[in-house]
Design an enzyme around this catalytic site. Structure first.
Site, PDB file in Angstrom:
ATOM      1  CB  CYS A   8      30.770  86.839 -27.485  1.00  0.00           C
ATOM      2  SG  CYS A   8      30.582  87.641 -28.663  1.00  0.00           S
ATOM      3  CG  HIS A  15      34.160  86.493 -24.895  1.00  0.00           C
ATOM      4  ND1 HIS A  15      34.445  86.023 -26.760  1.00  0.00           N
ATOM      5  CD2 HIS A  15      33.858  87.440 -26.229  1.00  0.00           C
ATOM      6  CE1 HIS A  15      34.076  86.629 -27.295  1.00  0.00           C
ATOM      7  NE2 HIS A  15      33.520  87.826 -26.829  1.00  0.00           N
ATOM      8  CG  ASN A  36      35.689  89.068 -29.463  1.00  0.00           C
ATOM      9  OD1 ASN A  36      35.341  87.890 -30.111  1.00  0.00           O
ATOM     10  ND2 ASN A  36      35.283  90.399 -29.811  1.00  0.00           N
TER      11      ASN A  36
HETATM   12  C1  LIG Z   1      36.407  98.904 -28.290  1.00  0.00           C
HETATM   13  C2  LIG Z   1      37.592  99.347 -27.345  1.00  0.00           C
HETATM   14  C3  LIG Z   1      38.982  98.674 -27.711  1.00  0.00           C
HETATM   15  C4  LIG Z   1      38.222 100.550 -27.266  1.00  0.00           C
HETATM   16  O1  LIG Z   1      38.740 100.802 -26.374  1.00  0.00           O
HETATM   17  P1  LIG Z   1      38.972 102.613 -25.332  1.00  0.00           P
HETATM   18  O2  LIG Z   1      39.331 102.385 -24.727  1.00  0.00           O
HETATM   19  O3  LIG Z   1      37.145 101.808 -24.815  1.00  0.00           O
HETATM   20  O4  LIG Z   1      38.323 103.631 -26.184  1.00  0.00           O
HETATM   21  P2  LIG Z   1      37.183 104.615 -26.168  1.00  0.00           P
HETATM   22  O5  LIG Z   1      35.813 104.471 -27.367  1.00  0.00           O
HETATM   23  O6  LIG Z   1      37.128 105.415 -24.788  1.00  0.00           O
HETATM   24  O7  LIG Z   1      38.166 105.637 -26.707  1.00  0.00           O
HETATM   25  C5  LIG Z   1      39.382 106.914 -26.594  1.00  0.00           C
HETATM   26  C6  LIG Z   1      40.134 107.404 -26.687  1.00  0.00           C
HETATM   27  O8  LIG Z   1      40.671 106.494 -27.887  1.00  0.00           O
HETATM   28  C7  LIG Z   1      40.721 107.097 -29.765  1.00  0.00           C
HETATM   29  N1  LIG Z   1      40.509 105.802 -30.287  1.00  0.00           N
HETATM   30  C8  LIG Z   1      39.483 104.752 -30.631  1.00  0.00           C
HETATM   31  N2  LIG Z   1      39.349 103.801 -31.044  1.00  0.00           N
HETATM   32  C9  LIG Z   1      41.146 104.382 -31.842  1.00  0.00           C
HETATM   33  C10 LIG Z   1      42.027 103.532 -32.518  1.00  0.00           C
HETATM   34  N3  LIG Z   1      41.133 102.089 -33.138  1.00  0.00           N
HETATM   35  N4  LIG Z   1      43.420 103.684 -32.462  1.00  0.00           N
HETATM   36  C11 LIG Z   1      43.214 105.042 -31.648  1.00  0.00           C
HETATM   37  N5  LIG Z   1      42.773 105.840 -31.066  1.00  0.00           N
HETATM   38  C12 LIG Z   1      41.269 105.092 -31.381  1.00  0.00           C
HETATM   39  C13 LIG Z   1      38.963 107.427 -29.755  1.00  0.00           C
HETATM   40  O9  LIG Z   1      39.114 108.380 -30.764  1.00  0.00           O
HETATM   41  C14 LIG Z   1      39.469 108.144 -28.350  1.00  0.00           C
HETATM   42  O10 LIG Z   1      40.141 109.534 -28.484  1.00  0.00           O
HETATM   43  P3  LIG Z   1      39.769 110.798 -27.435  1.00  0.00           P
HETATM   44  O11 LIG Z   1      40.102 110.268 -25.848  1.00  0.00           O
HETATM   45  O12 LIG Z   1      40.501 111.742 -27.961  1.00  0.00           O
HETATM   46  O13 LIG Z   1      38.094 111.285 -27.895  1.00  0.00           O
HETATM   47  C15 LIG Z   1      37.184  98.950 -25.966  1.00  0.00           C
HETATM   48  O14 LIG Z   1      35.323  99.988 -26.015  1.00  0.00           O
HETATM   49  C16 LIG Z   1      36.486  97.719 -25.771  1.00  0.00           C
HETATM   50  O15 LIG Z   1      36.748  96.614 -26.010  1.00  0.00           O
HETATM   51  N6  LIG Z   1      35.109  97.394 -25.325  1.00  0.00           N
HETATM   52  C17 LIG Z   1      34.542  96.037 -25.373  1.00  0.00           C
HETATM   53  C18 LIG Z   1      34.542  94.899 -26.977  1.00  0.00           C
HETATM   54  C19 LIG Z   1      34.047  93.630 -27.156  1.00  0.00           C
HETATM   55  O16 LIG Z   1      34.082  93.050 -25.972  1.00  0.00           O
HETATM   56  N7  LIG Z   1      33.181  93.942 -28.287  1.00  0.00           N
HETATM   57  C20 LIG Z   1      32.741  92.800 -28.559  1.00  0.00           C
HETATM   58  C21 LIG Z   1      31.858  92.006 -27.344  1.00  0.00           C
HETATM   59  S1  LIG Z   1      32.229  90.528 -27.256  1.00  0.00           S
END
Ligand SMILES: CC(C)(COP(=O)(O)OP(=O)(O)OC[C@H]1O[C@@H](n2cnc3c(N)ncnc32)[C@H](O)[C@@H]1OP(=O)(O)O)[C@@H](O)C(=O)NCCC(=O)NCCS
Length: 343
Positions: A130, A268, A299
């Site tokens: 990215c 990004h 993304n």
């Molecule tokens: C991926 C992302 C959206 C997840 O969001 P988050 O708020 O961090 O979610 P978490 O992983 O902490 O999970 C929170 C809860 O949602 C749940 N969950 C995870 N994925 C889920 C989905 N697709 N749908 C519903 N629930 C989901 C988890 O199980 C967790 O549940 P719990 O609280 O009961 O344990 C976020 O972490 C993110 O954007 N990270 C950076 C990604 C990125 O930029 N990647 C590329 C880099 S260039």
């Protein structure tokens, strides 16, 4: 210490470049197929509401069989060349940033250079995920100023749908396909600031391919799934929110400007919440246009910044001559931030 030439040493004539470099034109290509969250939900236990509120994404584009890395690049690159007001044969270098060209060698850049009508310029791919577009931009600027090319085509292109596990809840909704391109050429006035870039290899496993091609090749049939991208979402999120705002600020400082001097912010497109958080930390004034096309583009890794730039310009939210801060960050982990004048 600067080396002094020895008495007998031949005098080498240095190459002569332009005083400065600038982005001259931008172009984008988004695949025809629009994929709403409902389609993603066929494979994962989630909801439209969760995806929208946690990532800001409502839909993304997925490439069809004809929309290859090369075809998307040629479409975006052709638009960038036309917008720059030059001819394809003027292009003196082609840099393609991608992590999803699934043929190891040769670099896809050579085919693109040839098919776009650029003749036989130096052409190569870079893998900086990215941050790939920012890395490419910096290399292109160096080539123009150093004098090894007058015009360089920089393309960010991804078919991340090929590397997405549809059943992985943490990534299935995130990624999209597309290509964005710019032409970098000579300028009489500064139009690209210093780049703040780097890598944090101690975090190299936070975003990575699930298995190596070697492990996939040597596995028994059916034992290992086709490689896909996987990430530690929260760790990446925290790093992006806390560390990348600092890097963005360093790029402003290095360019000798403050947030008040900016017209546009193009981060990004990783997650809408990361974008919102950076806007807040950097204390960007309200009037600044912010790239937010993650909502309908997802993304797209190395393509995300030029695609967002193209969208801001084509919708009139940004205009030619505006001062923009761009920052890319992702798998590596790697990052690159710089201030540019928009074409
Ligand atoms: C991926 C992302 C959206 C997840 O969001 P988050 O708020 O961090 O979610 P978490 O992983 O902490 O999970 C929170 C809860 O949602 C749940 N969950 C995870 N994925 C889920 C989905 N697709 N749908 C519903 N629930 C989901 C988890 O199980 C967790 O549940 P719990 O609280 O009961 O344990 C976020 O972490 C993110 O954007 N990270 C950076 C990604 C990125 O930029 N990647 C590329 C880099 S260039």
């Amino acid at each position: 210490m600067t080396a002094q030439p020895a008495q007998h040493q031949a005098k080498i004539r240095p190459s002569k470049g332009a005083p400065y470099a600038r982005i001259m034109g931008v172009g984008g290509y988004r695949p025809t197929r629009v994929v709403p969250n409902e389609v993603i939900l066929e494979h994962i236990d989630s909801s439209d509401e969760w995806i929208r509120s946690r990532s800001g994404i409502t839909s993304r584009h997925w490439a069809g069989p004809e929309e290859t890395v090369a075809e998307m690049s040629i479409a975006a690159g052709g638009k960038a060349i036309a917008a720059a007001g030059i001819s394809p044969e003027d292009i003196g270098g082609v840099i393609v940033a991608t992590v999803s060209h699934l043929k190891q060698t040769p670099a896809i850049a050579t085919e693109i250079a040839h098919r776009i009508g650029a003749g036989n310029p130096p052409a190569f791919d870079i893998s900086a995920a990215c941050a790939g577009f920012g890395y490419g931009l910096t290399l292109a600027k160096g080539m123009v100023v150093e004098g090894s090319a007058e015009y360089v085509l920089v393309i960010g292109v991804e078919r991340l749908s090929d590397l997405t596990d549809r059943e992985d809840r943490s990534t299935a909704f995130l990624f999209g396909d597309g290509a964005g391109a710019v032409v970098v050429g000579p300028s009489d006035v500064p139009a690209m600031g210093p780049t703040i870039w780097g890598s944090e290899g101690d975090k190299s496993t936070t975003i990575q391919q699930t298995v190596s091609w070697e492990a996939y090749r040597t596995a028994k049939p059916g034992e290992v799934r086709f490689p896909a991208l996987t990430q530690e979402g929260q760790a990446v999120f925290r790093w992006a929110v806390f560390e990348m705002a600092k890097v963005a600020q360093q790029a402003l400082d290095a360019a000798g400007i403050t947030a008040d001097d900016l017209d546009v912010f193009i981060p990004h497109q990783a997650n809408m919440r990361i974008i919102d958080s950076m806007v807040k930390t950097l204390k960007l004034p309200e009037h600044i246009a912010v790239g937010r096309d993650i909502e309908t583009t997802g993304n797209t890794s190395s393509a995300s910044i030029p695609l967002a730039m193209e969208q801001l310009l084509s919708t009139g939210q940004a205009k030619s001559g505006d001062t923009a801060l761009v920052i890319g960050f992702g798998a590596g982990l790697v990052y690159a931030a710089t201030v540019v004048t928009l074409p």
